[in-house]
Design a protein around this motif. Structure first.
Motif, mmCIF file in Angstrom:
data_model
loop_
_atom_site.group_PDB
_atom_site.id
_atom_site.type_symbol
_atom_site.label_atom_id
_atom_site.label_comp_id
_atom_site.label_asym_id
_atom_site.label_seq_id
_atom_site.Cartn_x
_atom_site.Cartn_y
_atom_site.Cartn_z
ATOM 1 N N PHE A 154 4.533 0.076 6.747
ATOM 2 C CA PHE A 154 5.472 -0.971 6.349
ATOM 3 C C PHE A 154 6.120 -1.613 7.571
ATOM 4 O O PHE A 154 6.598 -2.754 7.494
ATOM 5 N N VAL B 191 9.167 -3.993 2.840
ATOM 6 C CA VAL B 191 8.408 -5.145 3.344
ATOM 7 C C VAL B 191 9.170 -6.439 3.086
ATOM 8 O O VAL B 191 9.366 -7.257 3.993
ATOM 9 N N HIS C 272 -0.563 -13.096 3.167
ATOM 10 C CA HIS C 272 -0.587 -11.677 2.830
ATOM 11 C C HIS C 272 -0.165 -10.869 4.047
ATOM 12 O O HIS C 272 -0.750 -11.010 5.129
ATOM 13 N N VAL C 273 0.837 -10.009 3.873
ATOM 14 C CA VAL C 273 1.380 -9.241 4.994
ATOM 15 C C VAL C 273 1.208 -7.737 4.790
ATOM 16 O O VAL C 273 1.715 -6.939 5.588
ATOM 17 N N GLY C 274 0.502 -7.339 3.754
ATOM 18 C CA GLY C 274 0.363 -5.919 3.464
ATOM 19 C C GLY C 274 -0.387 -5.160 4.547
ATOM 20 O O GLY C 274 -1.380 -5.640 5.090
ATOM 21 N N CYS C 275 0.108 -3.979 4.877
ATOM 22 C CA CYS C 275 -0.509 -3.078 5.855
ATOM 23 C C CYS C 275 -0.309 -1.642 5.381
ATOM 24 O O CYS C 275 0.462 -1.382 4.458
ATOM 25 N N ALA D 111 2.043 -8.626 -0.649
ATOM 26 C CA ALA D 111 1.628 -7.351 -0.045
ATOM 27 C C ALA D 111 0.935 -6.475 -1.067
ATOM 28 O O ALA D 111 1.382 -6.355 -2.213
ATOM 29 N N SER E 253 3.892 -4.419 8.317
ATOM 30 C CA SER E 253 4.101 -5.422 7.271
ATOM 31 C C SER E 253 5.391 -6.203 7.517
ATOM 32 O O SER E 253 5.436 -7.424 7.324
ATOM 33 N N GLN E 254 6.431 -5.516 7.938
ATOM 34 C CA GLN E 254 7.693 -6.193 8.229
ATOM 35 C C GLN E 254 7.535 -7.175 9.394
ATOM 36 O O GLN E 254 8.084 -8.281 9.371
#
Length: 322
Positions: free
Chosen positions: A94, A135, A88-91, A114, A97-98
């Motif tokens: 963005f 993302v 999971h890279v969600g923040c 995400a 996240s990237q």
């Protein structure tokens, strides 16, 4: 090899444990438990897929550097033992996240996911699609999943609306982790989507309903310690033995309902995992408060009363890890 061929090469199926993040008593990341954790999931629970740094993993309470460190260790220890690792890279940003998405490529994660940003929220499906596009663009070779969990984010943008034409914006788009009890919305997502997308159901206490509506897999925190039981539910469903599938689901619901009487939040859930696995995962990170140990023990006793066939195994595991 085309981008689409690359992102569609491997798909998740069945159960994925939404992993908890091991912390020391001082609240620091405890990487030493990741290896034993992987072995516990694969050998004792029959779970060979994981969802890292999500809600159960307290991902939004960790720094970007901590999330990278954890994701890398999970991928390293899972290599050769697990079938699929979703990071999971969600923040809220963005850009962060990237950065996490690019890192997921470097550590050879199998996919990324995400959530929607939840402080300054997207006010339309178009706004959310554009955020997700930014993302996913940082890791175009990895399958990308939208993680829908409105009870946490407060973002109630219609998922079918978000999915409309999303494949043209995000070529790597591969499906949804759907953590909502709205089965009608889930059905609309599934029935109006291309067959190469994968829908992972995220409401553990309604897994059987999600399977009946078309879910190809499931991601959940309880599969950390109930994976072996819920694998039996999936097998029963696939063999058209609905009576057995319901029996297991109803028992699981009884456990969750009992846990709710003791305040079944992340702190309680993490303590329950420690009780049942024998892995000392430590406290949650603030603002989540630690669970009174007696609550974890009480829920563990309820688990053993509902699933006596698992009691001997669990006690053996705890003896090995304590």
């Amino acid at each position: 090899m085309s981008t689409m061929a690359a992102v569609n090469d491997k798909k998740p199926k069945g159960l994925a444990a939404a992993t908890f993040t091991p912390l020391t008593t001082d609240g620091e990341i405890n990487l030493s438990l990741i290896g034993p954790y992987v072995d516990y999931l694969t050998q004792k629970q029959g779970v060979k897929q994981i969802f890292v740094n999500g809600t159960a993993g307290e991902g939004m309470s960790l720094t970007v550097a901590e999330r990278k460190m954890l994701a890398e260790e999970w991928c390293k220890k899972a290599k050769g033992k697990m079938d699929y690792v979703i990071v999971h890279v969600g923040c809220l940003s963005f850009r962060d996240s990237q950065e996490l998405a690019r890192h997921a490529v470097e550590i050879e994660a199998d996919a990324i996911a995400a959530i929607a940003p939840f402080f300054l929220k997207p006010n339309s499906a178009d706004a959310l699609r554009k955020f997700l596009q930014e993302v996913a663009s940082a890791a175009p070779t990895l399958p990308f999943y939208y993680y829908h969990i409105p009870s946490i984010t407060g973002v109630n943008v219609s998922v079918p609306d978000v999915l409309e034409d999303i494949g043209s914006l995000i070529p790597s788009f591969s499906g949804v982790k759907f953590s909502s009890a709205d089965l009608m919305e889930f059905g609309l997502c599934f029935s109006h989507s291309p067959p190469h997308w994968t829908f992972l159901f995220g409401v553990d206490e309604q897994l059987l309903s999600g399977l009946a509506m078309g879910a190809q897999g499931a991601v959940g925190s309880t599969y950390n310690y109930m994976g072996s039981q819920m694998n039996k539910l999936i097998a029963a469903f696939e063999n058209n033995n609905l009576e057995e599938a319901r029996r297991i689901q109803f028992k699981m619901q009884d456990l969750i309902q009992y846990a709710k009487t003791l305040g079944f939040d992340l702190g309680v859930n993490k303590q329950l995992m420690s009780e049942l696995s024998g892995l000392s995962l430590g406290p949650p990170r603030l603002p989540v408060m630690p669970c009174p140990p007696e609550h974890g023990r009480s829920i563990a006793q309820k688990f053993h009363s509902l699933f006596p066939e698992a009691s001997v195994l669990m006690q053996h595991v705890m003896g090995n890890h304590l």
